[in-house]
Design a protein around this motif. Structure first.
Motif, short mmCIF file in Angstrom:
data_model
loop_
_atom_site.label_atom_id
_atom_site.label_comp_id
_atom_site.label_asym_id
_atom_site.label_seq_id
_atom_site.Cartn_x
_atom_site.Cartn_y
_atom_site.Cartn_z
N ASP A 257 10.92 -0.13 1.87
CA ASP A 257 10.92 0.16 0.52
C ASP A 257 9.77 -0.34 -0.15
O ASP A 257 9.00 -0.20 -1.25
CB ASP A 257 12.35 -0.73 -0.06
N ILE A 258 9.23 -1.59 0.36
CA ILE A 258 8.12 -2.24 -0.21
C ILE A 258 6.81 -1.36 -0.36
O ILE A 258 6.07 -1.09 -1.02
CB ILE A 258 7.59 -3.53 0.57
N LEU A 259 6.63 -0.57 1.17
CA LEU A 259 5.43 0.29 1.17
C LEU A 259 5.49 1.45 0.39
O LEU A 259 4.73 1.91 0.12
CB LEU A 259 5.32 0.56 2.73
N LEU A 260 6.76 2.11 0.27
CA LEU A 260 6.97 2.95 -0.58
C LEU A 260 6.62 2.89 -1.96
O LEU A 260 5.97 3.59 -2.60
CB LEU A 260 8.41 3.54 -0.42
N ILE A 261 6.99 1.50 -2.39
CA ILE A 261 6.86 1.26 -3.99
C ILE A 261 5.42 1.02 -4.04
O ILE A 261 4.73 1.76 -5.11
CB ILE A 261 7.57 -0.01 -4.28
N LEU A 262 4.62 0.53 -3.04
CA LEU A 262 3.28 0.15 -3.38
C LEU A 262 2.50 1.58 -3.33
O LEU A 262 1.58 1.92 -3.96
CB LEU A 262 2.82 -0.62 -2.08
N GLU A 263 2.80 2.56 -2.26
CA GLU A 263 2.50 3.95 -2.39
C GLU A 263 2.53 4.76 -3.70
O GLU A 263 1.39 5.36 -4.15
CB GLU A 263 3.07 4.79 -1.09
N GLN A 264 3.88 4.83 -4.16
CA GLN A 264 4.03 5.43 -5.29
C GLN A 264 3.46 4.90 -6.23
O GLN A 264 3.07 5.55 -7.49
CB GLN A 264 5.57 5.21 -5.71
N ARG A 265 2.81 3.60 -6.42
CA ARG A 265 2.01 2.97 -7.54
C ARG A 265 0.70 3.15 -7.35
O ARG A 265 -0.11 3.00 -8.12
CB ARG A 265 2.42 1.63 -7.69
N GLY A 266 0.33 3.82 -6.28
CA GLY A 266 -1.14 4.40 -6.01
C GLY A 266 -2.06 3.30 -5.68
O GLY A 266 -3.26 3.58 -5.69
N LEU A 267 -1.45 2.06 -5.18
CA LEU A 267 -2.11 1.20 -4.63
C LEU A 267 -2.76 1.25 -3.05
O LEU A 267 -2.14 2.11 -2.43
CB LEU A 267 -1.36 -0.49 -4.53
N ASP A 268 -3.71 0.67 -2.84
CA ASP A 268 -4.38 0.94 -1.65
C ASP A 268 -3.83 0.01 -0.55
O ASP A 268 -3.59 -1.33 -0.96
CB ASP A 268 -6.00 0.61 -1.51
N ILE A 269 -3.21 0.37 0.22
CA ILE A 269 -2.46 -0.40 1.27
C ILE A 269 -3.31 -0.29 2.79
O ILE A 269 -3.37 0.52 3.25
CB ILE A 269 -1.04 0.15 1.81
N SER A 270 -3.62 -1.70 2.98
CA SER A 270 -4.68 -1.74 4.19
C SER A 270 -3.77 -2.06 5.43
O SER A 270 -2.28 -2.22 5.41
CB SER A 270 -5.40 -2.90 4.09
N GLU A 271 -4.30 -1.86 6.59
CA GLU A 271 -3.55 -1.92 7.89
C GLU A 271 -3.06 -3.16 8.04
O GLU A 271 -1.81 -3.58 8.77
CB GLU A 271 -4.59 -1.55 9.00
N ASP A 272 -3.63 -4.19 7.41
CA ASP A 272 -3.42 -5.60 7.70
C ASP A 272 -1.93 -5.83 6.62
O ASP A 272 -1.06 -6.43 7.25
CB ASP A 272 -4.36 -6.64 7.00
N VAL A 273 -2.09 -5.29 5.51
CA VAL A 273 -0.89 -5.34 4.60
C VAL A 273 0.47 -4.68 5.35
O VAL A 273 1.54 -5.01 5.23
CB VAL A 273 -1.04 -4.84 3.38
#
Length: 306
Positions: A257-273
């Motif tokens: 859910d965390i990753l999905l929200i970040l993706e839907q908000r268009g934020l850059d998700i690094s491999e570390d995150v």
């Protein structure tokens, strides 16, 4: 209703009739060891429909003093009618069998023991006629056996010590000594004592300790108590495994859910995150990250409160 402690406190004397002579020295008397013992019917009901039943009744024979009767009563609390019943038991048995009759009352608390050992007369003060004063075994005079060697020397007495001290602080040490001593005993000797002890402890806190000691120290033989404890341990392990699976599932779901929200908000998700979120197994921490994922301007900032 008859309780397990009630049964244990008197039936242990049926199991080992010679126990009475060994207990007597703690009661201030010296009763010779019997050379023969016979269990007698406990029903003292008369022809008229008045039921009278003693808990345990034994006919004991000694080498020097001849035969006598031993009536054992387990007493869980004070009861004003009991002295009259005890007087009836002893008088009836004396009349029926024409043998000297001893009465032993076994208790598990000091107040009941003090009450039970007081002499009670059935006549007026100036004419006592018949006085009842039973021998009383309880936490006030039964030995505190905490040495496994001492317990091993008389396993039945050690079991009775545990039963009579069931509510006392010393009971844990007694149980540990008894379980250690029973390791070396044959199954046919150990098994009934395990059950007597368990019955005598009933629902007291020490029962849990005894169950664990039986499951660990006496696992070499079958016993309903040992099997019951082992079943409970297995059930606890299964429950822990199920809870771990549920926790992992909750953590995995929240991480997604965390990753999905970040993706839907268009934020850059690094491999570390992504790695830190997916490898977290703490559902509560993930819940906090999930709440922050809705508002943080950068994906890395979900961890700022960690």
């Amino acid at each position: 209703m008859v309780s397990p402690p009630h049964e244990a406190m008197h039936r242990i004397f049926q199991h080992d009739p010679g126990l009475f002579s060994r207990v007597s020295r703690f009661l201030g008397v010296d009763i010779p060891a019997p050379v023969k013992a016979t269990a007698l019917p406990t029903d003292l009901t008369e022809a008229n429909p008045v039921e009278r039943r003693v808990d345990t009744l034994l006919r004991l024979e000694t080498a020097d003093q001849g035969p006598y009767l031993l009536a054992v009563e387990a007493q869980g609390k004070k009861h004003p009618d009991k002295p009259a019943s005890w007087a009836y038991y002893t008088a009836y048995l004396w009349t029926k069998y024409r043998l000297p009759t001893a009465l032993l009352v076994v208790c598990q608390d000091h107040a009941t023991a003090r009450w039970a050992q007081q002499p009670v007369s059935c006549g007026p003060p100036q004419l006592p006629t018949l006085t009842v004063q039973p021998l009383v075994a309880g936490p006030h005079n039964m030995p505190v056996i905490t040495d496994p060697d001492e317990a091993r020397a008389d396993l039945v007495l050690a079991s009775l010590a545990a039963i009579t001290h069931a509510a006392e602080p010393d009971v844990d040490a007694i149980l540990k000594a008894l379980s250690t001593a029973l390791r070396d005993a044959p199954e046919d000797i150990a098994k009934p004592l395990v059950e007597f002890t368990a019955q005598g402890l009933a629902k007291r806190p020490a029962k849990n300790l005894w169950r664990k000691l039986v499951a660990v120290d006496l696992s070499f033989y079958k016993s309903y108590l040992a099997e019951e404890v082992r079943d409970e341990v297995r059930a606890e392990v299964r429950a822990e495994v199920r809870e771990e699976v549920r926790t992992e599932a909750r953590a995995e779901s929240r991480a997604e859910d965390i990753l999905l929200i970040l993706e839907q908000r268009g934020l850059d998700i690094s491999e570390d995150v992504r790695s830190r979120v997916t490898h977290c197994t703490d559902p509560e921490l993930l819940r906090r990250w999930l709440a922050r994922a809705v508002t943080v301007p950068k994906a890395e900032e979900v961890f700022e409160d960690a």
